[in-house]
Design a protein around this motif. Structure first.
Motif, PDB file in Angstrom:
ATOM      1  N   ILE A 296       3.276  -8.124   9.563  1.00 23.83           N
ATOM      2  CA  ILE A 296       3.767  -7.093   8.657  1.00 23.83           C
ATOM      3  C   ILE A 296       2.879  -7.108   7.419  1.00 23.83           C
ATOM      4  O   ILE A 296       2.623  -8.156   6.828  1.00 23.83           O
ATOM      5  CB  ILE A 296       5.235  -7.338   8.264  1.00 23.83           C
ATOM      6  N   VAL A 297       2.382  -5.927   7.049  1.00 22.73           N
ATOM      7  CA  VAL A 297       1.542  -5.768   5.869  1.00 22.73           C
ATOM      8  C   VAL A 297       2.354  -5.020   4.808  1.00 22.73           C
ATOM      9  O   VAL A 297       2.926  -3.964   5.091  1.00 22.73           O
ATOM     10  CB  VAL A 297       0.254  -4.994   6.201  1.00 22.73           C
ATOM     11  N   ILE A 298       2.412  -5.566   3.611  1.00 21.47           N
ATOM     12  CA  ILE A 298       3.119  -4.919   2.504  1.00 21.47           C
ATOM     13  C   ILE A 298       2.085  -4.327   1.557  1.00 21.47           C
ATOM     14  O   ILE A 298       1.198  -5.029   1.068  1.00 21.47           O
ATOM     15  CB  ILE A 298       4.035  -5.902   1.763  1.00 21.47           C
ATOM     16  N   ILE A 299       2.220  -3.024   1.296  1.00 15.60           N
ATOM     17  CA  ILE A 299       1.247  -2.284   0.497  1.00 15.60           C
ATOM     18  C   ILE A 299       1.908  -1.788  -0.788  1.00 15.60           C
ATOM     19  O   ILE A 299       2.980  -1.189  -0.757  1.00 15.60           O
ATOM     20  CB  ILE A 299       0.688  -1.093   1.295  1.00 15.60           C
ATOM     21  N   ASP A 300       1.273  -2.045  -1.906  1.00 20.02           N
ATOM     22  CA  ASP A 300       1.715  -1.607  -3.229  1.00 20.02           C
ATOM     23  C   ASP A 300       3.114  -2.105  -3.608  1.00 20.02           C
ATOM     24  O   ASP A 300       4.023  -1.317  -3.901  1.00 20.02           O
ATOM     25  CB  ASP A 300       1.641  -0.081  -3.350  1.00 20.02           C
ATOM     26  N   PRO A 301       3.295  -3.416  -3.631  1.00 19.75           N
ATOM     27  CA  PRO A 301       4.581  -3.976  -4.094  1.00 19.75           C
ATOM     28  C   PRO A 301       4.617  -3.982  -5.624  1.00 19.75           C
ATOM     29  O   PRO A 301       4.310  -4.982  -6.271  1.00 19.75           O
ATOM     30  CB  PRO A 301       4.556  -5.393  -3.524  1.00 19.75           C
TER      31      PRO A 301
ATOM     32  N   ALA B  87      -2.766  -4.026  -2.124  1.00 22.97           N
ATOM     33  CA  ALA B  87      -2.501  -2.929  -3.046  1.00 22.97           C
ATOM     34  C   ALA B  87      -3.672  -1.964  -3.029  1.00 22.97           C
ATOM     35  O   ALA B  87      -4.809  -2.338  -2.718  1.00 22.97           O
ATOM     36  CB  ALA B  87      -2.277  -3.450  -4.463  1.00 22.97           C
ATOM     37  N   THR B  88      -3.379  -0.716  -3.384  1.00 26.34           N
ATOM     38  CA  THR B  88      -4.424   0.303  -3.412  1.00 26.34           C
ATOM     39  C   THR B  88      -5.266   0.227  -4.677  1.00 26.34           C
ATOM     40  O   THR B  88      -6.352   0.808  -4.722  1.00 26.34           O
ATOM     41  CB  THR B  88      -3.822   1.713  -3.292  1.00 26.34           C
ATOM     42  N   HIS B  89      -4.796  -0.440  -5.711  1.00 27.77           N
ATOM     43  CA  HIS B  89      -5.573  -0.745  -6.912  1.00 27.77           C
ATOM     44  C   HIS B  89      -4.765  -1.711  -7.766  1.00 27.77           C
ATOM     45  O   HIS B  89      -3.646  -2.081  -7.390  1.00 27.77           O
ATOM     46  CB  HIS B  89      -5.971   0.522  -7.691  1.00 27.77           C
ATOM     47  N   GLY B  90      -5.337  -2.125  -8.883  1.00 22.39           N
ATOM     48  CA  GLY B  90      -4.739  -3.216  -9.638  1.00 22.39           C
ATOM     49  C   GLY B  90      -3.796  -2.829 -10.744  1.00 22.39           C
ATOM     50  O   GLY B  90      -3.425  -3.692 -11.550  1.00 22.39           O
ATOM     51  N   HIS B  91      -3.376  -1.573 -10.835  1.00 25.34           N
ATOM     52  CA  HIS B  91      -2.401  -1.211 -11.861  1.00 25.34           C
ATOM     53  C   HIS B  91      -1.114  -2.006 -11.688  1.00 25.34           C
ATOM     54  O   HIS B  91      -0.723  -2.344 -10.570  1.00 25.34           O
ATOM     55  CB  HIS B  91      -2.102   0.287 -11.810  1.00 25.34           C
ATOM     56  N   CYS B  92      -0.438  -2.253 -12.811  1.00 23.07           N
ATOM     57  CA  CYS B  92       0.742  -3.119 -12.788  1.00 23.07           C
ATOM     58  C   CYS B  92       1.823  -2.609 -11.846  1.00 23.07           C
ATOM     59  O   CYS B  92       2.525  -3.404 -11.206  1.00 23.07           O
ATOM     60  CB  CYS B  92       1.306  -3.279 -14.194  1.00 23.07           C
ATOM     61  N   ASP B  93       1.984  -1.294 -11.713  1.00 25.21           N
ATOM     62  CA  ASP B  93       3.038  -0.752 -10.857  1.00 25.21           C
ATOM     63  C   ASP B  93       2.648  -0.738  -9.383  1.00 25.21           C
ATOM     64  O   ASP B  93       3.351  -0.151  -8.561  1.00 25.21           O
ATOM     65  CB  ASP B  93       3.450   0.648 -11.313  1.00 25.21           C
TER      66      ASP B  93
ATOM     67  N   VAL C 210       0.992  -3.936  -8.206  1.00 27.86           N
ATOM     68  CA  VAL C 210       0.882  -5.365  -7.893  1.00 27.86           C
ATOM     69  C   VAL C 210       1.974  -6.204  -8.541  1.00 27.86           C
ATOM     70  O   VAL C 210       1.976  -7.430  -8.414  1.00 27.86           O
ATOM     71  CB  VAL C 210      -0.511  -5.928  -8.285  1.00 27.86           C
ATOM     72  N   GLY C 211       2.928  -5.573  -9.230  1.00 24.44           N
ATOM     73  CA  GLY C 211       3.928  -6.318  -9.984  1.00 24.44           C
ATOM     74  C   GLY C 211       4.761  -7.286  -9.165  1.00 24.44           C
ATOM     75  O   GLY C 211       5.250  -8.292  -9.686  1.00 24.44           O
ATOM     76  N   GLY C 212       4.954  -7.009  -7.882  1.00 20.01           N
ATOM     77  CA  GLY C 212       5.750  -7.886  -7.041  1.00 20.01           C
ATOM     78  C   GLY C 212       4.943  -8.732  -6.075  1.00 20.01           C
ATOM     79  O   GLY C 212       5.513  -9.469  -5.252  1.00 20.01           O
ATOM     80  N   ALA C 213       3.623  -8.656  -6.163  1.00 21.92           N
ATOM     81  CA  ALA C 213       2.769  -9.332  -5.184  1.00 21.92           C
ATOM     82  C   ALA C 213       2.896 -10.850  -5.242  1.00 21.92           C
ATOM     83  O   ALA C 213       2.957 -11.523  -4.205  1.00 21.92           O
ATOM     84  CB  ALA C 213       1.312  -8.916  -5.380  1.00 21.92           C
ATOM     85  N   ALA C 214       2.919 -11.409  -6.432  1.00 21.77           N
ATOM     86  CA  ALA C 214       2.950 -12.877  -6.559  1.00 21.77           C
ATOM     87  C   ALA C 214       4.195 -13.467  -5.917  1.00 21.77           C
ATOM     88  O   ALA C 214       4.116 -14.440  -5.155  1.00 21.77           O
ATOM     89  CB  ALA C 214       2.857 -13.269  -8.024  1.00 21.77           C
TER      90      ALA C 214
ATOM     91  N   ALA D 232       2.234 -15.518   2.445  1.00 19.88           N
ATOM     92  CA  ALA D 232       1.330 -14.488   2.940  1.00 19.88           C
ATOM     93  C   ALA D 232      -0.009 -14.566   2.214  1.00 19.88           C
ATOM     94  O   ALA D 232      -0.133 -15.178   1.144  1.00 19.88           O
ATOM     95  CB  ALA D 232       1.952 -13.109   2.733  1.00 19.88           C
ATOM     96  N   GLU D 233      -1.010 -13.925   2.799  1.00 21.68           N
ATOM     97  CA  GLU D 233      -2.326 -13.835   2.183  1.00 21.68           C
ATOM     98  C   GLU D 233      -2.419 -12.563   1.353  1.00 21.68           C
ATOM     99  O   GLU D 233      -1.847 -11.529   1.717  1.00 21.68           O
ATOM    100  CB  GLU D 233      -3.422 -13.830   3.252  1.00 21.68           C
ATOM    101  N   VAL D 234      -3.127 -12.642   0.242  1.00 19.99           N
ATOM    102  CA  VAL D 234      -3.329 -11.481  -0.626  1.00 19.99           C
ATOM    103  C   VAL D 234      -4.745 -10.950  -0.456  1.00 19.99           C
ATOM    104  O   VAL D 234      -5.718 -11.719  -0.479  1.00 19.99           O
ATOM    105  CB  VAL D 234      -3.106 -11.850  -2.110  1.00 19.99           C
ATOM    106  N   TYR D 235      -4.832  -9.647  -0.284  1.00 22.51           N
ATOM    107  CA  TYR D 235      -6.119  -8.951  -0.292  1.00 22.51           C
ATOM    108  C   TYR D 235      -6.030  -7.831  -1.316  1.00 22.51           C
ATOM    109  O   TYR D 235      -5.072  -7.051  -1.320  1.00 22.51           O
ATOM    110  CB  TYR D 235      -6.438  -8.348   1.071  1.00 22.51           C
ATOM    111  N   LEU D 236      -7.018  -7.751  -2.191  1.00 22.39           N
ATOM    112  CA  LEU D 236      -7.091  -6.686  -3.175  1.00 22.39           C
ATOM    113  C   LEU D 236      -8.449  -5.995  -3.057  1.00 22.39           C
ATOM    114  O   LEU D 236      -9.402  -6.582  -2.501  1.00 22.39           O
ATOM    115  CB  LEU D 236      -6.919  -7.238  -4.587  1.00 22.39           C
ATOM    116  N   PRO D 237      -8.578  -4.762  -3.540  1.00 21.02           N
ATOM    117  CA  PRO D 237      -9.892  -4.111  -3.512  1.00 21.02           C
ATOM    118  C   PRO D 237     -10.963  -5.007  -4.138  1.00 21.02           C
ATOM    119  O   PRO D 237     -10.701  -5.734  -5.110  1.00 21.02           O
ATOM    120  CB  PRO D 237      -9.665  -2.839  -4.333  1.00 21.02           C
TER     121      PRO D 237
END
Length: 245
Positions: free
Chosen positions: A33-38, A63-69, A71-75, A83-88
């Motif tokens: 399962i991949v979670i996008i833009d949490p 996430a589709t980019h690093g704005h706070c809204d 990635v706010g729940g990624a950590a 899970a593993e984190v991948y960012l642009p």
């Protein structure tokens, strides 16, 4: 108004939404399962009941980019699910001290119709405020990040980690680090903020840091035969040709 859960069974995607902020759960490779833009600090709690109904486990948070809204729940998600984190790839540079560009307030004002397109959710509003203090970028400061170091970057034309049928598309304009995700077989575009949904119609990012890059991104995405547009802000659009809706 509470969290909204919308299931697109034929696409293998679930939308989790608070107010105008969308997070997507994607069924990926081999039960991943991949979670996008949490985007919300509460996202881990919001998705928990939905994850309990899905086969597999959370393997990737992105996430589709690093704005706070976005990635706010990624950590919290990565800690809770290991899970593993991948960012642009460009976002990774912000973690190393490079200063990100973000749209000015005059630019952000152009998105005001989004605030009225869906019922207001108090938790979404307060969650956005909390996210701005703890994660991502969006003010004069640099990028905040409290999670584990991402294991890799998302690059143009590469498969999305954990969901190899999806392709990463670099889509700068709204921010320099923006990406979108394209699934050719189902003609589905997870557009991030490169394309919003306002009053039921697609609108290419009205708030930008680079107008010329935004025009190039719009031309690139408009060339795709999109039938399912899943933006990070606004309601999804489904049509034989989304761009003509």
């Amino acid at each position: 108004m509470s969290v909204v859960v919308e299931r697109f069974h034929e696409l293998g995607i679930i939308r989790i939404s608070r107010w105008c902020f969308n997070c997507f759960l994607l069924q990926g490779d081999d039960g991943a399962i991949v979670i996008i833009d949490p985007g919300m600090p509460t996202t881990a709690d919001d998705v928990a009941p939905v994850l309990a109904t899905m086969p597999g486990s959370v393997q990737v948070v992105t996430a589709t980019h690093g704005h706070c809204d976005h990635v706010g729940g990624a950590a919290e998600l990565t800690r809770r699910h290991d899970a593993e984190v991948y960012l642009p790839s460009i976002t990774l540079g912000y973690l190393d001290g490079r200063h990100p560009r973000t749209p000015a307030l005059t630019q952000l004002a152009r998105t005001w119709p989004l605030l009225f397109g869906q019922p207001f959710d108090f938790a979404g509003g307060t969650g956005f405020a909390r996210a701005a203090l703890t994660a991502g970028f969006g003010t004069s400061r640099g990028m905040l990040w409290r999670g584990p170091r991402p294991v890799g970057g998302l690059t143009d034309g590469a498969p999305l980690p954990g969901a190899s049928a999806w392709t990463v598309l670099h889509s700068p304009g709204h921010t320099d680090d923006s990406v979108a995700f394209w699934h050719a077989d189902s003609a589905t575009l997870l557009s991030g903020d490169a394309v919003l949904s306002i009053r039921g119609r697609p609108r290419f990012a009205p708030d930008t840091v680079d107008a010329e890059a935004s025009r190039r991104t719009a031309a690139r995405l408009r060339a795709l035969p999109v039938e399912h547009l899943l933006p990070s802000h606004g309601k999804p659009i489904h049509a034989r040709s989304v761009w003509e809706s």
